[in-house]
Design a protein around this motif. Structure first.
Motif, PDB file in Angstrom:
ATOM      1  N   CYS A 135      39.101  36.037  44.204  1.00 10.70           N
ATOM      2  CA  CYS A 135      38.489  37.366  44.346  1.00 10.70           C
ATOM      3  C   CYS A 135      39.326  38.430  43.630  1.00 10.70           C
ATOM      4  CB  CYS A 135      38.310  37.712  45.824  1.00 10.70           C
ATOM      5  SG  CYS A 135      39.822  38.058  46.725  1.00 10.70           S
ATOM      6  N   GLU A 136      38.735  39.604  43.488  1.00  2.52           N
ATOM      7  CA  GLU A 136      39.438  40.723  42.860  1.00  2.52           C
ATOM      8  C   GLU A 136      40.572  41.191  43.759  1.00  2.52           C
ATOM      9  OE1 GLU A 136      37.226  44.060  41.365  1.00  2.52           O
ATOM     10  OE2 GLU A 136      35.485  42.777  41.013  1.00  2.52           O
ATOM     11  N   GLY A 137      41.638  41.677  43.145  1.00  2.00           N
ATOM     12  CA  GLY A 137      42.756  42.220  43.902  1.00  2.00           C
ATOM     13  C   GLY A 137      44.073  41.627  43.445  1.00  2.00           C
ATOM     14  N   LYS A 138      45.144  42.267  43.881  1.00  2.00           N
ATOM     15  CA  LYS A 138      46.483  41.801  43.530  1.00  2.00           C
ATOM     16  C   LYS A 138      46.794  40.514  44.287  1.00  2.00           C
ATOM     17  CE  LYS A 138      49.331  45.036  44.466  1.00  2.00           C
ATOM     18  NZ  LYS A 138      50.164  46.189  44.769  1.00  2.00           N
ATOM     19  N   ALA A 139      47.480  39.612  43.620  1.00  2.00           N
ATOM     20  CA  ALA A 139      47.843  38.336  44.238  1.00  2.00           C
ATOM     21  C   ALA A 139      48.681  38.562  45.498  1.00  2.00           C
ATOM     22  CB  ALA A 139      48.597  37.455  43.238  1.00  2.00           C
ATOM     23  N   SER A 140      49.553  39.558  45.476  1.00  2.00           N
ATOM     24  CA  SER A 140      50.391  39.824  46.653  1.00  2.00           C
ATOM     25  C   SER A 140      49.549  40.295  47.838  1.00  2.00           C
ATOM     26  CB  SER A 140      51.477  40.853  46.321  1.00  2.00           C
ATOM     27  OG  SER A 140      50.898  42.069  45.886  1.00  2.00           O
ATOM     28  N   ASP A 141      48.473  41.054  47.579  1.00  2.00           N
ATOM     29  CA  ASP A 141      47.570  41.481  48.655  1.00  2.00           C
ATOM     30  C   ASP A 141      46.794  40.298  49.217  1.00  2.00           C
ATOM     31  OD1 ASP A 141      48.378  44.119  48.394  1.00  2.00           O
ATOM     32  OD2 ASP A 141      46.671  44.699  47.138  1.00  2.00           O
ATOM     33  N   LYS A 142      46.372  39.400  48.332  1.00  2.00           N
ATOM     34  CA  LYS A 142      45.656  38.203  48.774  1.00  2.00           C
ATOM     35  C   LYS A 142      46.558  37.342  49.655  1.00  2.00           C
ATOM     36  CE  LYS A 142      43.130  38.072  44.442  1.00  2.00           C
ATOM     37  NZ  LYS A 142      42.874  37.270  43.243  1.00  2.00           N
ATOM     38  N   GLU A 143      47.792  37.173  49.209  1.00  2.00           N
ATOM     39  CA  GLU A 143      48.746  36.386  49.999  1.00  2.00           C
ATOM     40  C   GLU A 143      48.991  37.048  51.352  1.00  2.00           C
ATOM     41  OE1 GLU A 143      53.368  34.824  49.994  1.00  2.00           O
ATOM     42  OE2 GLU A 143      52.657  36.000  48.294  1.00  2.00           O
TER      43      GLU A 143
END
Length: 148
Positions: free
Chosen positions: A21-29
């Motif tokens: 999905c869209e978004g920063k990898a750190s936010d997804k984590e």
């Protein structure tokens, strides 16, 4: 003879979709890590509430959609005995998702099965996002070194 289903493959495939999905990898984590903690402490309904109210709304809503969709796999749906919302409009409808959880919770085996399935999926999503973040940092370092 009944066909065996590789549940780990379903979890892996769903986790990859979650991380796409869209978004920063750190936010997804971060959403996956915190969501996993909520799931372990408060169960699937607690996780749904966490994702419904999360500040990283696009990521959280995407995660909820993917987690509900894994429950629509025919093999999973047959086991949990309650069909999850499948229409994208219904998945976004908090009331319909809540009703599904009420029905799901009536069958403790199915409810705990979903908890385990989601636990594995969120674990994979967490590490997949972390791998994406590490790759991004490596790519940035290579780019910066190339500039110098």
């Amino acid at each position: 003879m009944a066909k065996m289903v590789n549940l780990d493959f379903l979890c892996m495939k769903t986790a990859q979709s979650m991380a796409a999905c869209e978004g920063k990898a750190s936010d997804k984590e971060n959403v996956a890590t915190k969501g996993l903690g909520v799931l372990l402490e408060n169960g699937p309904y607690g996780l749904m509430l966490f994702l419904e109210t999360n500040a990283k709304e696009k990521i959280a809503k995407h995660y909820m959609k993917e987690l509900i969709n894994i429950c629509n796999d025919d093999h999973i749906a047959d086991y949990i005995e309650v069909r999850a919302p499948s229409n994208p409009k219904d998945i976004k409808d908090f009331k319909k998702v809540t009703e599904w959880f009420k029905e799901l919770a009536k069958n403790l085996d199915g409810y705990l099965f979903v908890k385990g399935l989601w636990q594995q999926t969120l674990t994979y999503a967490r590490y997949h996002a972390k791998a994406l973040d590490n790759k991004d940092k490596t790519d940035e370092t290579v780019t910066e070194e190339a500039i110098e």
